[in-house]
Design an enzyme around this catalytic site. Structure first.
Site, PDB file in Angstrom:
ATOM      1  N   ARG A  64       0.823  -1.207   0.000  1.00 26.44           N
ATOM      2  CA  ARG A  64       0.000   0.000   0.000  1.00 26.44           C
ATOM      3  C   ARG A  64       0.858   1.258   0.000  1.00 26.44           C
ATOM      4  O   ARG A  64       0.403   2.328  -0.396  1.00 26.44           O
ATOM      5  CB  ARG A  64      -0.932  -0.018   1.213  1.00 26.44           C
ATOM      6  N   TYR A 118     -13.622  23.277 -11.283  1.00 26.19           N
ATOM      7  CA  TYR A 118     -14.069  21.996 -11.821  1.00 26.19           C
ATOM      8  C   TYR A 118     -15.269  21.510 -11.003  1.00 26.19           C
ATOM      9  O   TYR A 118     -15.250  21.554  -9.774  1.00 26.19           O
ATOM     10  CB  TYR A 118     -12.891  21.042 -11.697  1.00 26.19           C
ATOM     11  N   ASP A 191      -5.792  23.663  -8.483  1.00 22.38           N
ATOM     12  CA  ASP A 191      -5.892  22.631  -9.512  1.00 22.38           C
ATOM     13  C   ASP A 191      -5.122  23.157 -10.717  1.00 22.38           C
ATOM     14  O   ASP A 191      -5.568  24.078 -11.399  1.00 22.38           O
ATOM     15  CB  ASP A 191      -7.363  22.384  -9.862  1.00 22.38           C
ATOM     16  N   LYS A 216      -4.831  13.258 -17.560  1.00 23.91           N
ATOM     17  CA  LYS A 216      -4.821  14.183 -18.698  1.00 23.91           C
ATOM     18  C   LYS A 216      -3.449  14.200 -19.379  1.00 23.91           C
ATOM     19  O   LYS A 216      -3.066  13.237 -20.011  1.00 23.91           O
ATOM     20  CB  LYS A 216      -5.210  15.584 -18.241  1.00 23.91           C
TER      21      LYS A 216
END
Length: 414
Positions: A64, A118, A191, A216
Protein backbone atom coordinates in the site's frame (compact mmCIF):
# COMPACT_ATOMS: atom_id res chain seq x y z
CA UNK A 1 7.32 10.69 -2.51
CA UNK A 2 10.11 13.17 -1.88
CA UNK A 3 12.42 14.01 -4.74
CA UNK A 4 16.14 13.48 -5.15
CA UNK A 5 18.93 15.00 -7.16
CA UNK A 6 19.52 18.57 -8.25
CA UNK A 7 18.70 19.10 -11.91
CA UNK A 8 17.39 22.64 -11.48
CA UNK A 9 20.06 23.97 -13.82
CA UNK A 10 18.69 21.81 -16.64
CA UNK A 11 16.00 22.88 -19.09
CA UNK A 12 12.47 21.49 -18.48
CA UNK A 13 12.58 18.99 -21.36
CA UNK A 14 15.82 17.52 -20.05
CA UNK A 15 14.51 17.32 -16.51
CA UNK A 16 11.39 15.49 -17.70
CA UNK A 17 13.56 12.97 -19.56
CA UNK A 18 15.81 12.33 -16.54
CA UNK A 19 13.48 12.72 -13.56
CA UNK A 20 12.72 9.73 -11.36
CA UNK A 21 15.30 7.43 -12.95
CA UNK A 22 17.25 6.39 -9.87
CA UNK A 23 19.66 3.49 -10.55
CA UNK A 24 18.43 1.59 -7.50
CA UNK A 25 14.93 1.54 -9.03
CA UNK A 26 15.70 1.08 -12.74
CA UNK A 27 18.78 -1.11 -12.57
CA UNK A 28 20.47 -1.40 -15.97
CA UNK A 29 17.29 -0.54 -17.92
CA UNK A 30 15.87 2.84 -18.88
CA UNK A 31 12.45 2.54 -17.22
CA UNK A 32 11.64 1.12 -13.78
CA UNK A 33 10.22 -2.39 -14.00
CA UNK A 34 6.61 -2.92 -12.94
CA UNK A 35 6.74 -4.12 -9.33
CA UNK A 36 3.46 -5.91 -8.54
CA UNK A 37 3.39 -6.79 -4.88
CA UNK A 38 1.16 -6.52 -1.86
CA UNK A 39 3.63 -8.13 0.53
CA UNK A 40 7.20 -6.99 1.11
CA UNK A 41 9.40 -9.50 2.94
CA UNK A 42 12.06 -8.71 5.55
CA UNK A 43 15.29 -10.57 6.12
CA UNK A 44 14.85 -10.45 9.90
CA UNK A 45 12.34 -9.38 12.54
CA UNK A 46 14.69 -6.57 13.47
CA UNK A 47 14.55 -5.28 9.89
CA UNK A 48 10.75 -5.35 9.99
CA UNK A 49 10.67 -3.32 13.19
CA UNK A 50 13.08 -0.74 11.81
CA UNK A 51 11.08 -0.36 8.60
CA UNK A 52 7.79 -0.14 10.48
CA UNK A 53 9.11 2.59 12.73
CA UNK A 54 10.84 4.68 10.06
CA UNK A 55 8.42 4.28 7.13
CA UNK A 56 10.68 6.38 4.93
CA UNK A 57 9.98 7.31 1.34
CA UNK A 58 11.61 4.81 -0.99
CA UNK A 59 11.88 2.04 1.62
CA UNK A 60 9.93 -1.19 1.35
CA UNK A 61 7.23 -1.63 3.97
CA UNK A 62 3.97 -2.90 2.50
CA UNK A 63 2.42 -2.76 -0.96
CA UNK A 64 0.00 0.00 0.00
CA UNK A 65 3.01 2.30 0.49
CA UNK A 66 4.17 1.61 -3.06
CA UNK A 67 7.29 0.16 -4.64
CA UNK A 68 9.86 1.42 -7.17
CA UNK A 69 7.32 1.78 -10.01
CA UNK A 70 5.16 4.24 -8.04
CA UNK A 71 8.13 5.84 -6.30
CA UNK A 72 9.84 6.63 -9.61
CA UNK A 73 6.75 8.40 -10.95
CA UNK A 74 6.23 10.42 -7.77
CA UNK A 75 9.92 11.31 -7.67
CA UNK A 76 9.82 12.47 -11.31
CA UNK A 77 6.79 14.67 -10.69
CA UNK A 78 8.52 16.21 -7.68
CA UNK A 79 11.65 16.96 -9.66
CA UNK A 80 9.77 18.84 -12.38
CA UNK A 81 7.62 20.83 -9.90
CA UNK A 82 9.67 23.88 -8.80
CA UNK A 83 9.57 24.26 -5.03
CA UNK A 84 8.20 20.79 -4.30
CA UNK A 85 9.58 18.58 -1.54
CA UNK A 86 7.42 15.60 -2.44
CA UNK A 87 4.47 14.26 -4.41
CA UNK A 88 1.65 11.91 -3.45
CA UNK A 89 -0.12 9.75 -6.05
CA UNK A 90 -3.87 9.09 -6.00
CA UNK A 91 -6.14 6.74 -7.98
CA UNK A 92 -7.85 9.67 -9.76
CA UNK A 93 -7.70 13.43 -10.10
CA UNK A 94 -10.78 13.80 -7.90
CA UNK A 95 -9.10 11.67 -5.24
CA UNK A 96 -6.11 14.03 -5.40
CA UNK A 97 -8.42 17.04 -4.93
CA UNK A 98 -9.98 15.43 -1.87
CA UNK A 99 -6.60 14.32 -0.55
CA UNK A 100 -5.30 17.87 -0.73
CA UNK A 101 -8.36 19.35 0.97
CA UNK A 102 -8.47 16.74 3.73
CA UNK A 103 -4.78 17.28 4.45
CA UNK A 104 -5.64 20.88 5.37
CA UNK A 105 -9.27 21.08 6.54
CA UNK A 106 -10.89 19.98 9.78
CA UNK A 107 -14.43 20.16 11.14
CA UNK A 108 -15.37 23.78 11.79
CA UNK A 109 -13.00 25.19 9.16
CA UNK A 110 -14.09 27.46 6.31
CA UNK A 111 -13.10 26.94 2.68
CA UNK A 112 -13.05 29.65 0.02
CA UNK A 113 -13.46 28.07 -3.42
CA UNK A 114 -13.16 29.79 -6.77
CA UNK A 115 -16.55 29.93 -8.45
CA UNK A 116 -15.17 28.64 -11.76
CA UNK A 117 -13.72 25.44 -10.29
CA UNK A 118 -14.07 22.00 -11.82
CA UNK A 119 -17.56 20.75 -10.98
CA UNK A 120 -16.43 17.75 -8.85
CA UNK A 121 -14.44 20.22 -6.72
CA UNK A 122 -17.58 22.31 -6.24
CA UNK A 123 -19.60 19.19 -5.46
CA UNK A 124 -17.05 18.23 -2.83
CA UNK A 125 -17.60 21.54 -1.02
CA UNK A 126 -21.37 21.22 -1.34
CA UNK A 127 -21.47 17.55 -0.33
CA UNK A 128 -18.79 15.59 1.50
CA UNK A 129 -17.02 18.52 3.13
CA UNK A 130 -20.32 20.05 4.20
CA UNK A 131 -21.32 16.74 5.81
CA UNK A 132 -18.01 16.84 7.68
CA UNK A 133 -18.90 20.22 9.18
CA UNK A 134 -16.66 22.25 6.86
CA UNK A 135 -18.33 25.41 5.59
CA UNK A 136 -17.55 27.16 2.32
CA UNK A 137 -18.03 30.28 0.23
CA UNK A 138 -17.60 30.60 -3.52
CA UNK A 139 -15.78 33.69 -4.78
CA UNK A 140 -15.16 35.46 -8.06
CA UNK A 141 -11.39 35.02 -8.65
CA UNK A 142 -11.32 38.13 -10.85
CA UNK A 143 -12.63 40.40 -8.06
CA UNK A 144 -9.69 40.89 -5.71
CA UNK A 145 -11.39 43.41 -3.36
CA UNK A 146 -14.35 41.08 -2.87
CA UNK A 147 -11.97 38.20 -2.17
CA UNK A 148 -10.10 40.27 0.39
CA UNK A 149 -13.39 41.08 2.10
CA UNK A 150 -14.40 37.40 2.18
CA UNK A 151 -11.03 36.37 3.57
CA UNK A 152 -11.29 39.01 6.29
CA UNK A 153 -14.85 38.00 7.15
CA UNK A 154 -14.53 34.21 7.20
CA UNK A 155 -10.89 33.69 8.26
CA UNK A 156 -10.68 30.65 5.97
CA UNK A 157 -8.43 27.69 6.62
CA UNK A 158 -8.03 27.00 2.90
CA UNK A 159 -8.46 28.68 -0.48
CA UNK A 160 -9.04 26.61 -3.61
CA UNK A 161 -7.94 28.07 -6.97
CA UNK A 162 -8.03 26.94 -10.56
CA UNK A 163 -6.43 28.94 -13.34
CA UNK A 164 -7.53 29.01 -16.08
CA UNK A 165 -10.99 28.38 -14.68
CA UNK A 166 -12.87 25.25 -15.65
CA UNK A 167 -15.03 25.56 -18.78
CA UNK A 168 -14.72 29.34 -19.20
CA UNK A 169 -10.92 29.67 -18.95
CA UNK A 170 -10.61 32.85 -16.87
CA UNK A 171 -7.04 33.51 -15.72
CA UNK A 172 -6.83 34.88 -12.18
CA UNK A 173 -3.99 36.68 -10.42
CA UNK A 174 -2.71 33.67 -8.49
CA UNK A 175 0.14 35.48 -6.70
CA UNK A 176 -2.19 38.22 -5.46
CA UNK A 177 -4.87 35.77 -4.32
CA UNK A 178 -2.30 33.55 -2.62
CA UNK A 179 -0.75 36.53 -0.83
CA UNK A 180 -4.16 37.60 0.49
CA UNK A 181 -4.86 34.03 1.60
CA UNK A 182 -1.53 33.88 3.42
CA UNK A 183 -2.24 37.14 5.23
CA UNK A 184 -5.56 35.65 6.37
CA UNK A 185 -3.79 32.53 7.67
CA UNK A 186 -5.14 30.29 4.89
CA UNK A 187 -3.47 27.53 2.90
CA UNK A 188 -3.70 27.97 -0.89
CA UNK A 189 -4.37 24.92 -3.04
CA UNK A 190 -4.66 24.98 -6.83
CA UNK A 191 -5.89 22.63 -9.51
CA UNK A 192 -3.07 23.06 -12.01
CA UNK A 193 -4.11 20.35 -14.47
CA UNK A 194 -4.57 22.74 -17.43
CA UNK A 195 -0.99 24.01 -17.54
CA UNK A 196 0.84 21.38 -15.44
CA UNK A 197 4.13 22.20 -13.77
CA UNK A 198 5.66 22.70 -17.22
CA UNK A 199 3.36 25.63 -17.97
CA UNK A 200 2.78 27.16 -14.54
CA UNK A 201 5.04 26.85 -11.49
CA UNK A 202 2.23 27.01 -8.93
CA UNK A 203 4.34 26.71 -5.78
CA UNK A 204 6.69 29.44 -6.93
CA UNK A 205 3.66 31.68 -7.54
CA UNK A 206 2.53 31.45 -3.94
CA UNK A 207 0.45 28.26 -3.73
CA UNK A 208 1.10 25.77 -0.94
CA UNK A 209 -0.27 22.62 -2.61
CA UNK A 210 -0.65 21.97 -6.34
CA UNK A 211 -2.96 19.25 -7.62
CA UNK A 212 -3.30 17.74 -11.07
CA UNK A 213 -5.10 14.94 -12.84
CA UNK A 214 -2.45 12.66 -14.32
CA UNK A 215 -5.21 11.12 -16.45
CA UNK A 216 -4.82 14.18 -18.70
CA UNK A 217 -1.46 15.46 -19.97
CA UNK A 218 0.85 13.12 -18.08
CA UNK A 219 -0.91 9.92 -19.16
CA UNK A 220 -1.61 11.46 -22.54
CA UNK A 221 -3.21 8.39 -24.12
CA UNK A 222 -6.66 8.17 -22.49
CA UNK A 223 -5.89 4.82 -20.89
CA UNK A 224 -5.35 5.48 -17.18
CA UNK A 225 -6.90 7.22 -14.17
CA UNK A 226 -4.59 8.92 -11.67
CA UNK A 227 -3.98 12.15 -9.78
CA UNK A 228 -1.15 13.78 -7.87
CA UNK A 229 -0.56 16.49 -5.29
CA UNK A 230 2.81 18.16 -4.72
CA UNK A 231 3.92 20.53 -1.98
CA UNK A 232 6.82 21.91 0.01
CA UNK A 233 8.11 20.05 3.05
CA UNK A 234 5.38 21.05 5.53
CA UNK A 235 2.36 20.26 3.42
CA UNK A 236 3.92 17.28 1.70
CA UNK A 237 4.10 15.59 5.11
CA UNK A 238 0.41 16.34 5.67
CA UNK A 239 -0.50 15.03 2.22
CA UNK A 240 1.48 11.83 2.77
CA UNK A 241 0.03 11.21 6.23
CA UNK A 242 -3.55 11.78 5.05
CA UNK A 243 -3.07 9.56 2.02
CA UNK A 244 -1.74 6.75 4.22
CA UNK A 245 -4.66 7.14 6.62
CA UNK A 246 -7.11 6.90 3.70
CA UNK A 247 -5.35 3.86 2.27
CA UNK A 248 -4.77 5.54 -1.09
CA UNK A 249 -2.70 3.55 -3.57
CA UNK A 250 -2.26 3.48 -7.35
CA UNK A 251 -1.71 0.45 -9.55
CA UNK A 252 1.93 -0.14 -10.50
CA UNK A 253 0.80 -0.88 -14.06
CA UNK A 254 -0.93 2.52 -14.25
CA UNK A 255 2.09 4.19 -12.67
CA UNK A 256 4.27 2.70 -15.40
CA UNK A 257 1.93 4.04 -18.08
CA UNK A 258 1.94 7.49 -16.48
CA UNK A 259 5.73 7.51 -16.21
CA UNK A 260 6.01 6.57 -19.87
CA UNK A 261 3.55 9.28 -20.85
CA UNK A 262 5.44 11.86 -18.81
CA UNK A 263 8.54 11.52 -20.99
CA UNK A 264 6.74 12.74 -24.11
CA UNK A 265 4.50 15.30 -22.40
CA UNK A 266 6.59 18.39 -23.34
CA UNK A 267 6.49 17.52 -27.04
CA UNK A 268 2.77 16.67 -26.94
CA UNK A 269 1.96 19.89 -25.09
CA UNK A 270 3.84 21.99 -27.62
CA UNK A 271 1.99 20.46 -30.53
CA UNK A 272 -1.47 20.58 -28.95
CA UNK A 273 -0.89 24.16 -27.78
CA UNK A 274 0.16 25.34 -31.24
CA UNK A 275 -2.80 23.57 -32.82
CA UNK A 276 -5.22 24.99 -30.24
CA UNK A 277 -4.03 28.55 -30.87
CA UNK A 278 -4.44 28.05 -34.62
CA UNK A 279 -7.95 26.60 -34.24
CA UNK A 280 -9.05 29.15 -31.62
CA UNK A 281 -7.93 31.99 -33.90
CA UNK A 282 -9.90 30.50 -36.78
CA UNK A 283 -13.01 30.06 -34.64
CA UNK A 284 -12.84 33.69 -33.51
CA UNK A 285 -13.23 34.72 -37.16
CA UNK A 286 -16.35 32.63 -37.85
CA UNK A 287 -19.78 34.30 -37.94
CA UNK A 288 -21.37 31.36 -36.09
CA UNK A 289 -19.11 31.97 -33.06
CA UNK A 290 -19.91 34.68 -30.51
CA UNK A 291 -16.90 34.29 -28.23
CA UNK A 292 -13.73 32.19 -27.94
CA UNK A 293 -12.46 31.61 -24.42
CA UNK A 294 -8.74 30.91 -24.79
CA UNK A 295 -6.18 32.85 -22.72
CA UNK A 296 -3.46 32.02 -25.23
CA UNK A 297 -5.07 34.47 -27.68
CA UNK A 298 -4.07 38.13 -27.41
CA UNK A 299 -7.73 39.12 -27.66
CA UNK A 300 -8.68 37.16 -24.52
CA UNK A 301 -9.25 39.19 -21.32
CA UNK A 302 -6.90 36.91 -19.40
CA UNK A 303 -4.06 36.99 -21.90
CA UNK A 304 -1.96 39.58 -20.04
CA UNK A 305 -1.95 37.54 -16.81
CA UNK A 306 -1.36 34.34 -18.77
CA UNK A 307 1.64 35.92 -20.51
CA UNK A 308 2.99 37.21 -17.20
CA UNK A 309 2.72 34.02 -15.15
CA UNK A 310 2.60 31.06 -17.55
CA UNK A 311 5.37 29.52 -19.61
CA UNK A 312 3.10 27.20 -21.60
CA UNK A 313 -0.42 26.25 -22.47
CA UNK A 314 -2.37 23.24 -23.66
CA UNK A 315 -5.01 22.18 -26.13
CA UNK A 316 -8.08 22.93 -23.98
CA UNK A 317 -10.34 25.93 -24.61
CA UNK A 318 -14.02 26.77 -25.09
CA UNK A 319 -16.21 28.80 -27.40
CA UNK A 320 -19.76 30.18 -27.42
CA UNK A 321 -22.06 29.87 -30.40
CA UNK A 322 -23.91 32.86 -31.86
CA UNK A 323 -27.24 31.12 -31.38
CA UNK A 324 -30.19 31.36 -29.03
CA UNK A 325 -30.98 27.65 -29.48
CA UNK A 326 -29.65 25.67 -26.49
CA UNK A 327 -29.58 22.52 -28.64
CA UNK A 328 -27.18 24.04 -31.19
CA UNK A 329 -24.04 22.91 -29.38
CA UNK A 330 -25.26 19.33 -29.42
CA UNK A 331 -25.94 19.50 -33.15
CA UNK A 332 -22.44 20.83 -33.79
CA UNK A 333 -20.88 18.06 -31.70
CA UNK A 334 -22.96 15.40 -33.46
CA UNK A 335 -21.87 16.69 -36.87
CA UNK A 336 -18.14 16.39 -36.14
CA UNK A 337 -16.21 13.39 -37.45
CA UNK A 338 -12.75 13.94 -35.97
CA UNK A 339 -13.84 15.04 -32.49
CA UNK A 340 -15.15 12.46 -30.07
CA UNK A 341 -17.83 13.42 -27.55
CA UNK A 342 -16.56 12.60 -24.08
CA UNK A 343 -15.23 13.80 -20.77
CA UNK A 344 -11.55 14.22 -19.88
CA UNK A 345 -8.97 15.80 -22.16
CA UNK A 346 -5.22 15.96 -22.69
CA UNK A 347 -5.06 12.78 -24.77
CA UNK A 348 -3.75 12.41 -28.28
CA UNK A 349 -7.31 12.48 -29.69
CA UNK A 350 -9.49 15.57 -30.02
CA UNK A 351 -12.76 15.89 -28.10
CA UNK A 352 -15.76 18.22 -28.25
CA UNK A 353 -18.13 18.59 -25.30
CA UNK A 354 -21.27 20.76 -25.15
CA UNK A 355 -21.14 22.74 -21.90
CA UNK A 356 -23.45 24.90 -19.79
CA UNK A 357 -21.18 27.01 -17.55
CA UNK A 358 -24.08 28.93 -16.00
CA UNK A 359 -25.19 25.71 -14.29
CA UNK A 360 -21.91 25.57 -12.37
CA UNK A 361 -21.71 29.10 -11.01
CA UNK A 362 -22.86 30.82 -7.84
CA UNK A 363 -21.38 34.34 -7.85
CA UNK A 364 -19.73 34.78 -11.26
CA UNK A 365 -21.42 35.68 -14.50
CA UNK A 366 -20.71 36.69 -18.07
CA UNK A 367 -23.28 38.48 -20.29
CA UNK A 368 -22.25 36.48 -23.34
CA UNK A 369 -22.59 33.22 -21.47
CA UNK A 370 -25.59 33.83 -19.26
CA UNK A 371 -27.99 35.84 -21.37
CA UNK A 372 -28.94 36.33 -25.00
CA UNK A 373 -30.43 39.77 -24.45
CA UNK A 374 -29.01 43.16 -25.48
CA UNK A 375 -25.36 42.26 -24.81
CA UNK A 376 -25.71 38.74 -26.07
CA UNK A 377 -27.21 39.78 -29.36
CA UNK A 378 -30.48 37.82 -29.26
CA UNK A 379 -33.96 38.20 -27.86
CA UNK A 380 -34.11 39.35 -24.24
CA UNK A 381 -34.81 36.50 -21.86
CA UNK A 382 -33.98 33.82 -24.44
CA UNK A 383 -31.63 32.12 -22.00
CA UNK A 384 -27.94 31.20 -22.00
CA UNK A 385 -26.11 30.72 -25.24
CA UNK A 386 -24.84 27.25 -26.17
CA UNK A 387 -21.14 26.58 -25.81
CA UNK A 388 -18.61 23.82 -26.44
CA UNK A 389 -15.30 22.88 -24.90
CA UNK A 390 -12.63 21.53 -27.23
CA UNK A 391 -9.65 19.41 -26.35
CA UNK A 392 -7.23 19.57 -29.25
CA UNK A 393 -5.18 16.44 -29.77
CA UNK A 394 -2.35 15.55 -32.10
CA UNK A 395 -4.26 15.49 -35.38
CA UNK A 396 -3.35 17.97 -38.10
CA UNK A 397 -5.02 21.30 -37.16
CA UNK A 398 -6.14 21.91 -40.74
CA UNK A 399 -8.12 18.66 -40.71
CA UNK A 400 -9.72 19.69 -37.41
CA UNK A 401 -10.59 23.12 -38.79
CA UNK A 402 -12.25 21.55 -41.82
CA UNK A 403 -14.25 19.30 -39.49
CA UNK A 404 -15.35 22.26 -37.36
CA UNK A 405 -16.31 24.20 -40.49
CA UNK A 406 -18.65 21.37 -41.48
CA UNK A 407 -20.10 21.28 -37.97
CA UNK A 408 -20.74 25.03 -37.86
CA UNK A 409 -22.25 24.98 -41.34
CA UNK A 410 -24.60 22.23 -40.28
CA UNK A 411 -25.75 24.35 -37.34
CA UNK A 412 -26.88 27.07 -39.74
CA UNK A 413 -28.85 24.60 -41.84
CA UNK A 414 -31.08 23.42 -38.98
Amino acid sequence: MSGSGDDKHLKPDTRVARAGRRPEWTGPVVNPPVWRASTHLYATEADRKVAGKAQKDGDFFYGRRGAPTQWALADALTQIEPGAAGTVLYPSGVAAILGGLLAVLRTGDHLLMTDNAYDPSRSMALGLLKRMGITHSFFDPLDLPAFEALASEHKPRAVWLESPGSLTMEVCDVPALAATAREAGAVTLIDNTWASALGFAALEHGCDITVQSLSKHVGGHSDLMMGAASAGERWYKALRRTSHELGQVVSPDDAALAARGLRTMPARLRQSTASAKRIATWLSEQPQVAQVMCPMLESDPGHALWSRDFTGGCGLFSFVLASDDPAASGRVADALDLFGIGYSWGGYESLALPIAPHEHRTVMGSPTLTESGPEGGGDAGAGPRPALRLSIGLEDPEDLIADLARGLAGMENQ
